[in-house]
Scaffold this active site. Sequence first.
Site, mmCIF file in Angstrom:
data_model
loop_
_atom_site.group_PDB
_atom_site.id
_atom_site.type_symbol
_atom_site.label_atom_id
_atom_site.label_comp_id
_atom_site.label_asym_id
_atom_site.label_seq_id
_atom_site.Cartn_x
_atom_site.Cartn_y
_atom_site.Cartn_z
ATOM 1 N N ARG A 128 0.816 -1.173 -0.012
ATOM 2 C CA ARG A 128 -0.063 -0.121 -0.019
ATOM 3 C C ARG A 128 0.917 1.285 -0.098
ATOM 4 O O ARG A 128 1.678 1.377 0.874
ATOM 5 C CB ARG A 128 -0.666 -0.101 1.241
ATOM 6 C CG ARG A 128 -2.151 0.899 0.932
ATOM 7 C CD ARG A 128 -2.732 1.145 2.261
ATOM 8 N NE ARG A 128 -2.174 1.898 3.270
ATOM 9 C CZ ARG A 128 -2.090 1.547 4.685
ATOM 10 N NH1 ARG A 128 -2.659 0.486 5.107
ATOM 11 N NH2 ARG A 128 -1.192 2.154 5.423
ATOM 12 N N GLU A 144 4.762 7.093 2.553
ATOM 13 C CA GLU A 144 5.546 5.931 2.486
ATOM 14 C C GLU A 144 5.005 4.897 1.731
ATOM 15 O O GLU A 144 3.757 4.948 1.311
ATOM 16 C CB GLU A 144 5.498 5.356 3.974
ATOM 17 C CG GLU A 144 4.372 5.056 4.630
ATOM 18 C CD GLU A 144 4.583 4.185 5.814
ATOM 19 O OE1 GLU A 144 5.673 3.589 6.170
ATOM 20 O OE2 GLU A 144 3.594 3.780 6.495
ATOM 21 N N ASN A 146 4.415 0.958 2.033
ATOM 22 C CA ASN A 146 4.270 -0.252 2.979
ATOM 23 C C ASN A 146 4.448 -1.792 2.182
ATOM 24 O O ASN A 146 3.357 -1.943 1.324
ATOM 25 C CB ASN A 146 2.681 -0.391 3.736
ATOM 26 C CG ASN A 146 2.399 0.895 4.452
ATOM 27 O OD1 ASN A 146 3.017 0.987 5.820
ATOM 28 N ND2 ASN A 146 1.848 1.851 4.002
ATOM 29 N N SER A 151 -2.326 -2.886 6.054
ATOM 30 C CA SER A 151 -3.544 -3.233 6.814
ATOM 31 C C SER A 151 -4.921 -2.517 6.075
ATOM 32 O O SER A 151 -4.866 -1.717 5.055
ATOM 33 C CB SER A 151 -3.708 -2.945 8.339
ATOM 34 O OG SER A 151 -3.274 -1.627 8.211
ATOM 35 N N LYS A 305 11.962 3.003 5.470
ATOM 36 C CA LYS A 305 11.987 4.555 5.188
ATOM 37 C C LYS A 305 13.134 4.907 4.788
ATOM 38 O O LYS A 305 13.433 5.886 4.070
ATOM 39 C CB LYS A 305 11.460 5.131 6.474
ATOM 40 C CG LYS A 305 10.142 4.791 6.948
ATOM 41 C CD LYS A 305 9.592 5.601 8.196
ATOM 42 C CE LYS A 305 8.125 5.243 8.087
ATOM 43 N NZ LYS A 305 7.762 3.856 8.450
ATOM 44 N N LYS A 359 11.859 10.673 10.977
ATOM 45 C CA LYS A 359 11.328 9.284 11.132
ATOM 46 C C LYS A 359 12.442 8.197 11.381
ATOM 47 O O LYS A 359 13.434 8.121 10.700
ATOM 48 C CB LYS A 359 10.708 8.874 9.513
ATOM 49 C CG LYS A 359 9.424 9.793 9.422
ATOM 50 C CD LYS A 359 8.747 9.201 8.187
ATOM 51 C CE LYS A 359 7.634 10.159 7.703
ATOM 52 N NZ LYS A 359 6.936 9.350 6.700
ATOM 53 N N GLU A 363 7.395 0.922 11.801
ATOM 54 C CA GLU A 363 6.357 0.801 11.204
ATOM 55 C C GLU A 363 5.116 0.671 12.330
ATOM 56 O O GLU A 363 5.468 0.391 13.408
ATOM 57 C CB GLU A 363 5.975 -0.429 10.192
ATOM 58 C CG GLU A 363 7.068 -0.687 9.153
ATOM 59 C CD GLU A 363 6.924 0.315 8.271
ATOM 60 O OE1 GLU A 363 5.956 0.886 7.830
ATOM 61 O OE2 GLU A 363 8.044 0.726 7.529
ATOM 62 N N GLY A 364 3.967 1.153 11.809
ATOM 63 C CA GLY A 364 2.846 0.857 12.811
ATOM 64 C C GLY A 364 2.300 2.239 13.515
ATOM 65 O O GLY A 364 1.382 2.068 14.245
ATOM 66 N N ARG A 446 -7.777 7.492 5.050
ATOM 67 C CA ARG A 446 -7.815 7.629 6.519
ATOM 68 C C ARG A 446 -7.782 9.272 6.805
ATOM 69 O O ARG A 446 -7.233 9.972 6.094
ATOM 70 C CB ARG A 446 -6.601 7.103 7.146
ATOM 71 C CG ARG A 446 -6.638 5.446 7.169
ATOM 72 C CD ARG A 446 -5.431 4.966 7.453
ATOM 73 N NE ARG A 446 -4.157 5.313 6.584
ATOM 74 C CZ ARG A 446 -2.926 5.058 6.886
ATOM 75 N NH1 ARG A 446 -2.396 4.367 8.055
ATOM 76 N NH2 ARG A 446 -2.175 5.311 6.010
#
Length: 518
Positions: A128, A144, A146, A151, A305, A359, A363-364, A446
């Site tokens: 994604r 970014e 993924n 998810s 990253k 950064k 992740e997450g 989102r």
Amino acid sequence: MSAAVPPAMDPAAAGEMAREAAAWCALHGLVVGDRADPRSATVPGVGLVHAPFSLLPAHLPESFWRQACDLAPIFNELVDRVSMDGNFLQDALSKTREVDDFTSRLLEIHRKMMEINKEENIRLGLHRSDYMLDSETSSLLQIELNTISASFPGLGSLVSDLHRTLIKQHGTLLGLEHKRVPANAANTQFAAALAQAWAEFNIDSAVIMMIVQPEERNMYDQYWLSTHLQDSYPFMFCLHVEAEGQVLPDGTLLVGGQKVAVVYYRAGYTPNDYPSEAEWSARLMMEQSSAVKCPSISYHLVGTKKIQQELAKPSVLERFLESKEEIDKVRKCFAGLWSLDDEEIIKTAVEKPELFVLKPQREGGGNNIYGLDLRETLVRLQKEGGDALAAYILMQRIFPKASLAYLVRGGVCHEGLAISELGIYGAYLRYKDKVVINEQCGYLMRTKVSSSDEGGVAAGFAVLDSLYLTGKVKTNEISERLFHPNYILCFVNQMLNMYFTRTVFLTCNQQKSFPVRN
Ligand code: ADP
Ligand code: MG
């Protein structure tokens, strides 16, 4: 994201619609585990609450939507190409490994695979790519990419259905057309790609295995994917490969006595998933096996990253892509990205921390550093000296335009200014030289209140959303058929000139039907 503003609503009407929408979520499985219930992350069916959602879809000019969709197959191919250059990955991450133990452990597995010349004939990527629309420059910039555990293909698809349903019912009042919410088949397309990888593996009794965290409030997103597979394919969830797994001399991965065709990771992206050496051994074991890994260790590393920042350096994309047109498209969506061996940029970031994001290689959600914390961290790390700065990258801060939104969480509707992040899913499957699948598959929007820095839904910052295409999309030309989940929409837009109205042509590919089991 928005350039056009969604309609304002009377608070009572918004509250009423939110109730209706929350009921829809409960009836259609748009749910997550409720934090208030301690068993909700471990026991399915216990302590459910509707997933946090935006009452109406975020507005997005269709040209940006088209641009993001266009990029998906290019990024899919780019990930594959970069993953094949083991030395590039090792070199680019060499400084990071000195100061970041997690990256170092991943690189160690990768190095071992390079030493044995491990070949992955079947390579599966379910990615994604996330974007924000920068209001200053009016450009779509990548946040970014993924490559592990991307998810919300399951719940994200449902939010698009929810919005289309609400607009069908209330659209006339709101001045919205449900056909401007693009169909979202992320869930079925991800499932189809997993199934196709299983078919390429070609052992009927072998299973597709989803590795999940022992505690997961987002389990229903995973169950949605599994329901599309379970009826037709041997499928299992797995929490503890370290306890139940082994690799046979011929490379076959056995877990609980079951041959595994595809390992799909919805865990393994954070150091928390490796509480002991046993989990690292399990990760290595799976990597050594002949099973298809989604992602392989190389694909995982490409999504770091640090690699995002390396790819943004001059002339690096040219190493991996031939087409100038594709290189230009990719480069156009890169924000400013810097490594911290650049004194000048550190100085600028200390002076103007509000223009940057710091950064770490995590992740997450919840890991980035902003504002005064960013300044303090940079000053402290510089003082400490050594390589500590190599654990981070610096990124240009993107400022999307805020617009009015109704965010619904725990049954309560909050009105406020919000910004959105668009995620475009991509599926890629390769068997040796043959690209079997390379497609854009659905999206995730989102939305979060504009004052929040971070963006994760699971981390509690954002809500799930879908999108509403603005601009001269000729909706009367868009038949219901094209919005069926089994179709992918591709917008090809003709140039606008003074005398001709903009025309949007829609093409569609029938989604690959699931491979038939023999
Ligand atoms: P993670 O791997 O934790 O998801 P991200 O790079 O996606 O890391 O950052 C987390 C969140 O922080 C994003 O979802 C977004 O809301 C915000 N963010 C990240 N980078 C930027 C940026 N350059 N400008 C503005 N916001 C950003
Ligand atoms: Mg992210």
